[in-house]
Scaffold this motif. Structure first.
Motif, PDB file in Angstrom:
ATOM      1  N   ALA A 355       0.835  -1.203   0.000  1.00  0.00           N
ATOM      2  CA  ALA A 355       0.000   0.000   0.000  1.00  0.00           C
ATOM      3  C   ALA A 355       0.872   1.257   0.000  1.00  0.00           C
ATOM      4  O   ALA A 355       1.831   1.370   0.776  1.00  0.00           O
ATOM      5  CB  ALA A 355      -0.909   0.004   1.219  1.00  0.00           C
ATOM      6  N   ALA A 356       0.553   2.201  -0.883  1.00  0.00           N
ATOM      7  CA  ALA A 356       1.241   3.499  -0.876  1.00  0.00           C
ATOM      8  C   ALA A 356       0.806   4.278   0.356  1.00  0.00           C
ATOM      9  O   ALA A 356      -0.362   4.231   0.756  1.00  0.00           O
ATOM     10  CB  ALA A 356       0.888   4.277  -2.143  1.00  0.00           C
ATOM     11  N   LYS A 357       1.743   4.970   0.967  1.00  0.00           N
ATOM     12  CA  LYS A 357       1.408   5.811   2.120  1.00  0.00           C
ATOM     13  C   LYS A 357       0.498   6.953   1.667  1.00  0.00           C
ATOM     14  O   LYS A 357       0.714   7.555   0.612  1.00  0.00           O
ATOM     15  CB  LYS A 357       2.672   6.362   2.765  1.00  0.00           C
ATOM     16  N   ALA A 358      -0.510   7.249   2.483  1.00  0.00           N
ATOM     17  CA  ALA A 358      -1.439   8.329   2.150  1.00  0.00           C
ATOM     18  C   ALA A 358      -0.690   9.647   1.962  1.00  0.00           C
ATOM     19  O   ALA A 358      -1.031  10.445   1.086  1.00  0.00           O
ATOM     20  CB  ALA A 358      -2.496   8.459   3.239  1.00  0.00           C
ATOM     21  N   GLY A 359       0.337   9.863   2.764  1.00  0.00           N
ATOM     22  CA  GLY A 359       1.133  11.087   2.631  1.00  0.00           C
ATOM     23  C   GLY A 359       1.849  11.168   1.301  1.00  0.00           C
ATOM     24  O   GLY A 359       2.012  12.260   0.737  1.00  0.00           O
ATOM     25  N   ASP A 360       2.279  10.024   0.758  1.00  0.00           N
ATOM     26  CA  ASP A 360       2.938  10.010  -0.553  1.00  0.00           C
ATOM     27  C   ASP A 360       1.944  10.335  -1.665  1.00  0.00           C
ATOM     28  O   ASP A 360       2.296  10.997  -2.654  1.00  0.00           O
ATOM     29  CB  ASP A 360       3.579   8.641  -0.812  1.00  0.00           C
ATOM     30  N   LEU A 361       0.701   9.866  -1.505  1.00  0.00           N
ATOM     31  CA  LEU A 361      -0.328  10.211  -2.481  1.00  0.00           C
ATOM     32  C   LEU A 361      -0.608  11.706  -2.453  1.00  0.00           C
ATOM     33  O   LEU A 361      -0.671  12.365  -3.492  1.00  0.00           O
ATOM     34  CB  LEU A 361      -1.619   9.433  -2.200  1.00  0.00           C
ATOM     35  N   ARG A 362      -0.757  12.244  -1.253  1.00  0.00           N
ATOM     36  CA  ARG A 362      -1.047  13.669  -1.132  1.00  0.00           C
ATOM     37  C   ARG A 362       0.097  14.514  -1.690  1.00  0.00           C
ATOM     38  O   ARG A 362      -0.132  15.576  -2.295  1.00  0.00           O
ATOM     39  CB  ARG A 362      -1.314  14.038   0.326  1.00  0.00           C
ATOM     40  N   ALA A 363       1.313  14.040  -1.536  1.00  0.00           N
ATOM     41  CA  ALA A 363       2.482  14.813  -1.979  1.00  0.00           C
ATOM     42  C   ALA A 363       2.522  15.014  -3.491  1.00  0.00           C
ATOM     43  O   ALA A 363       3.093  16.003  -3.972  1.00  0.00           O
ATOM     44  CB  ALA A 363       3.761  14.121  -1.514  1.00  0.00           C
ATOM     45  N   VAL A 364       1.917  14.091  -4.262  1.00  0.00           N
ATOM     46  CA  VAL A 364       1.961  14.218  -5.728  1.00  0.00           C
ATOM     47  C   VAL A 364       0.611  14.617  -6.315  1.00  0.00           C
ATOM     48  O   VAL A 364       0.467  14.707  -7.533  1.00  0.00           O
ATOM     49  CB  VAL A 364       2.425  12.896  -6.383  1.00  0.00           C
ATOM     50  N   CYS A 365      -0.361  14.865  -5.446  1.00  0.00           N
ATOM     51  CA  CYS A 365      -1.693  15.228  -5.943  1.00  0.00           C
ATOM     52  C   CYS A 365      -1.689  16.649  -6.496  1.00  0.00           C
ATOM     53  O   CYS A 365      -1.132  17.564  -5.868  1.00  0.00           O
ATOM     54  CB  CYS A 365      -2.706  15.119  -4.812  1.00  0.00           C
ATOM     55  N   PRO A 366      -2.293  16.884  -7.661  1.00  0.00           N
ATOM     56  CA  PRO A 366      -2.322  18.237  -8.237  1.00  0.00           C
ATOM     57  C   PRO A 366      -3.050  19.246  -7.359  1.00  0.00           C
ATOM     58  O   PRO A 366      -2.782  20.440  -7.441  1.00  0.00           O
ATOM     59  CB  PRO A 366      -3.055  18.043  -9.571  1.00  0.00           C
ATOM     60  N   ILE A 367      -4.002  18.781  -6.558  1.00  0.00           N
ATOM     61  CA  ILE A 367      -4.701  19.661  -5.622  1.00  0.00           C
ATOM     62  C   ILE A 367      -3.990  19.579  -4.286  1.00  0.00           C
ATOM     63  O   ILE A 367      -3.886  18.513  -3.685  1.00  0.00           O
ATOM     64  CB  ILE A 367      -6.184  19.240  -5.482  1.00  0.00           C
ATOM     65  N   GLU A 368      -3.479  20.697  -3.813  1.00  0.00           N
ATOM     66  CA  GLU A 368      -2.587  20.683  -2.650  1.00  0.00           C
ATOM     67  C   GLU A 368      -3.278  20.202  -1.387  1.00  0.00           C
ATOM     68  O   GLU A 368      -2.713  19.426  -0.618  1.00  0.00           O
ATOM     69  CB  GLU A 368      -1.988  22.078  -2.429  1.00  0.00           C
ATOM     70  N   GLU A 369      -4.487  20.668  -1.152  1.00  0.00           N
ATOM     71  CA  GLU A 369      -5.166  20.277   0.073  1.00  0.00           C
ATOM     72  C   GLU A 369      -5.716  18.865  -0.051  1.00  0.00           C
ATOM     73  O   GLU A 369      -6.267  18.486  -1.077  1.00  0.00           O
ATOM     74  CB  GLU A 369      -6.297  21.252   0.397  1.00  0.00           C
ATOM     75  N   GLY A 370      -5.556  18.093   0.996  1.00  0.00           N
ATOM     76  CA  GLY A 370      -6.091  16.736   1.006  1.00  0.00           C
ATOM     77  C   GLY A 370      -6.003  16.164   2.399  1.00  0.00           C
ATOM     78  O   GLY A 370      -4.999  16.313   3.095  1.00  0.00           O
ATOM     79  N   GLN A 371      -7.050  15.511   2.814  1.00  0.00           N
ATOM     80  CA  GLN A 371      -7.102  14.927   4.147  1.00  0.00           C
ATOM     81  C   GLN A 371      -6.470  13.539   4.137  1.00  0.00           C
ATOM     82  O   GLN A 371      -6.574  12.804   3.157  1.00  0.00           O
ATOM     83  CB  GLN A 371      -8.571  14.834   4.599  1.00  0.00           C
ATOM     84  N   ILE A 372      -5.815  13.172   5.227  1.00  0.00           N
ATOM     85  CA  ILE A 372      -5.260  11.827   5.385  1.00  0.00           C
ATOM     86  C   ILE A 372      -6.017  11.135   6.506  1.00  0.00           C
ATOM     87  O   ILE A 372      -6.193  11.691   7.599  1.00  0.00           O
ATOM     88  CB  ILE A 372      -3.754  11.880   5.709  1.00  0.00           C
ATOM     89  N   ILE A 373      -6.495   9.893   6.211  1.00  0.00           N
ATOM     90  CA  ILE A 373      -7.228   9.147   7.222  1.00  0.00           C
ATOM     91  C   ILE A 373      -6.727   7.707   7.265  1.00  0.00           C
ATOM     92  O   ILE A 373      -6.054   7.235   6.335  1.00  0.00           O
ATOM     93  CB  ILE A 373      -8.752   9.139   6.962  1.00  0.00           C
ATOM     94  N   SER A 374      -7.066   7.006   8.319  1.00  0.00           N
ATOM     95  CA  SER A 374      -6.747   5.592   8.423  1.00  0.00           C
ATOM     96  C   SER A 374      -7.859   4.768   7.766  1.00  0.00           C
ATOM     97  O   SER A 374      -8.948   5.270   7.481  1.00  0.00           O
ATOM     98  CB  SER A 374      -6.624   5.182   9.889  1.00  0.00           C
ATOM     99  N   PHE A 375      -7.576   3.501   7.564  1.00  0.00           N
ATOM    100  CA  PHE A 375      -8.549   2.579   6.984  1.00  0.00           C
ATOM    101  C   PHE A 375      -9.837   2.557   7.808  1.00  0.00           C
ATOM    102  O   PHE A 375     -10.941   2.571   7.255  1.00  0.00           O
ATOM    103  CB  PHE A 375      -7.921   1.178   6.931  1.00  0.00           C
ATOM    104  N   GLU A 376      -9.691   2.578   9.139  1.00  0.00           N
ATOM    105  CA  GLU A 376     -10.851   2.502  10.019  1.00  0.00           C
ATOM    106  C   GLU A 376     -11.712   3.750   9.967  1.00  0.00           C
ATOM    107  O   GLU A 376     -12.886   3.727  10.349  1.00  0.00           O
ATOM    108  CB  GLU A 376     -10.406   2.252  11.464  1.00  0.00           C
TER     109      GLU A 376
END
Length: 403
Positions: A355-376
């Motif tokens: 699984a890619a880390k959520a933070g790594d996904l957010r780091a390359v997302c064209p939209i800067e703002e993005g929430q990070i959550i756990s699976f639960e």
């Protein structure tokens, strides 16, 4: 990891490797030990980067609507190992799979195979025991060296070719096409979806070498849109209602119908129309609550099709994306495709070794703002103003459905 497979392995003291080891020698030896059940089956073999599951689901529904019994081997698991082997549309029963494992234990297959190879042998044994009229066989990865590529089918099908699994299949369309085209067998006809030019050239060359007839979407057969869709190919059918939405699904349906016709299945208008009006497949723009959908788009090609589907079904709408992907996928390009429809992005950390880390996904997302959550913390309830789509890895989606 294949959920619940280890329970059967432990129960019957069968060892297998959880690594990916492309090649056919081990499974050919194992199948010979159980008297080659795959040779007793009438098979349609399906490869492709995207669209395999949908195409098989359509063929399964159409066959059953005509009164035929079916077997399906697909991957990955939706809930657990049982739904990877379907008999007449239903996951294999525990007692049926236990009997298959008894057969494999008696044949001395322990230690010979990878997990997926072992499950492939199990599927062939299950189908020989059940005796369906047709078996729909999905490749696990690639084609040429995939463990399913030990069969001589009625028809070979290649739904699509795009960049995916580049660590195993290669980093160009041509290299990936070489793997997919590997399912083509001498004198066995081939159905292909809409392929990139460079991929199509590879497939046609392989077919020519094998003296195999090729029927291509958009040339020998097609699905024409209008007030009512019309399939035209070896036969012609009117499609009043298609339950599985999106322009890519029109092609998948057409590929399915042409493959069945080429396999010699006698199709009737009413049965075809009824099957297509009701067929569905988990994780393909599946509605799970009001304004909430899940979709297993896990690469750029699949994301492009998902965006087209949303634009078709919800013109002008914005989407609250909830995303979790594997680190083996091109998630940067996938997010760039999803971004124009985004109202928001939420990235999920979910339990999987790749699984890619959520933070790594957010780091390359064209939209800067993005929430990070756990699976639960994933919320599958209705979004207030926008549609919500949980998208990405099938491992994420199946985990959510098991909760």
């Amino acid at each position: 990891m294949i959920p619940k497979l280890d329970e059967y392995k432990k129960q019957f003291d069968i060892m297998s490797d959880d690594e990916i080891k492309p090649g056919l020698y081990a499974i050919e030896e194992a199948l010979a030990s159980v008297l080659n059940p795959e040779k007793d089956l009438r098979i349609i073999h399906v490869a492709g980067t995207n669209g395999k599951g949908s195409t098989i689901a359509v063929m399964e529904a159409v066959l059953q609507a005509h009164g035929f019994e079916t077997g399906v081997f697909s991957s990955p698991a939706i809930l657990d190992v049982h739904d990877q082997i379907r008999i007449n549309g239903k996951p294999i029963k525990q007692k049926e799979l236990e009997y298959v494992f008894e057969e494999m234990e008696a044949a001395g297959l322990s230690g010979m195979l990878t997990d997926f190879e072992l499950l492939t042998v199990a599927a062939f044994l299950a189908f020989r025991n059940a005796g369906p009229d047709y078996v729909l066989l999905e490749t696990g990865m690639g084609g040429r060296y995939d463990s399913t590529n030990v069969v001589t089918p009625l028809v070979s099908v290649i739904t699509s070719i795009a960049l995916d699994h580049i660590g195993f299949l290669g980093d160009t369309i041509e290299k990936i096409a070489e793997h997919k085209a590997g399912i083509i067998k001498p004198y066995i006809p081939v159905i292909i979806g809409e392929l990139p030019v460079e991929a199509k050239e590879v497939v046609l060359a392989e077919a020519k070498t094998n003296k195999s007839l090729v029927r291509a979407y958009g040339e020998e057969f097609m699905m024409e849109s209008g007030e009512t869709e019309i399939f035209s190919g070896m036969s012609t059918f009117e499609i009043p209602v298609r339950n599985m939405k999106g322009p890519h699904q029109a092609m998948n349906h057409a590929v399915a119908l042409e493959a069945l016709s080429l396999a010699g299945v006698p199709l009737k208008q009413d049965s075809v129309a009824d099957a297509i009006a009701h067929v569905s497949l988990p994780f393909r723009f599946q509605k799970i609550a009001e304004n909430v959908y899940i979709d297993g788009a896990h690469n750029p090609a699949a994301a492009t099709m998902l965006v087209r589907t949303i634009e078709e079904q919800f013109p002008g709408e914005k989407v609250d994306w909830v995303v979790g992907m594997l680190n083996t996928k091109d998630y940067k390009a996938t997010l760039e495709i999803l971004a124009p429809l985004a109202n928001s992005f939420t990235f999920v950390d979910f339990p999987h070794e790749q699984a890619a880390k959520a933070g790594d996904l957010r780091a390359v997302c064209p939209i800067e703002e993005g929430q990070i959550i756990s699976f639960e913390e994933v919320d599958l309830k209705c979004s207030q103003k926008h549609i919500k789509v949980v998208v990405g890895s099938l491992y994420l989606l199946s985990g959510l459905m098991r909760q």
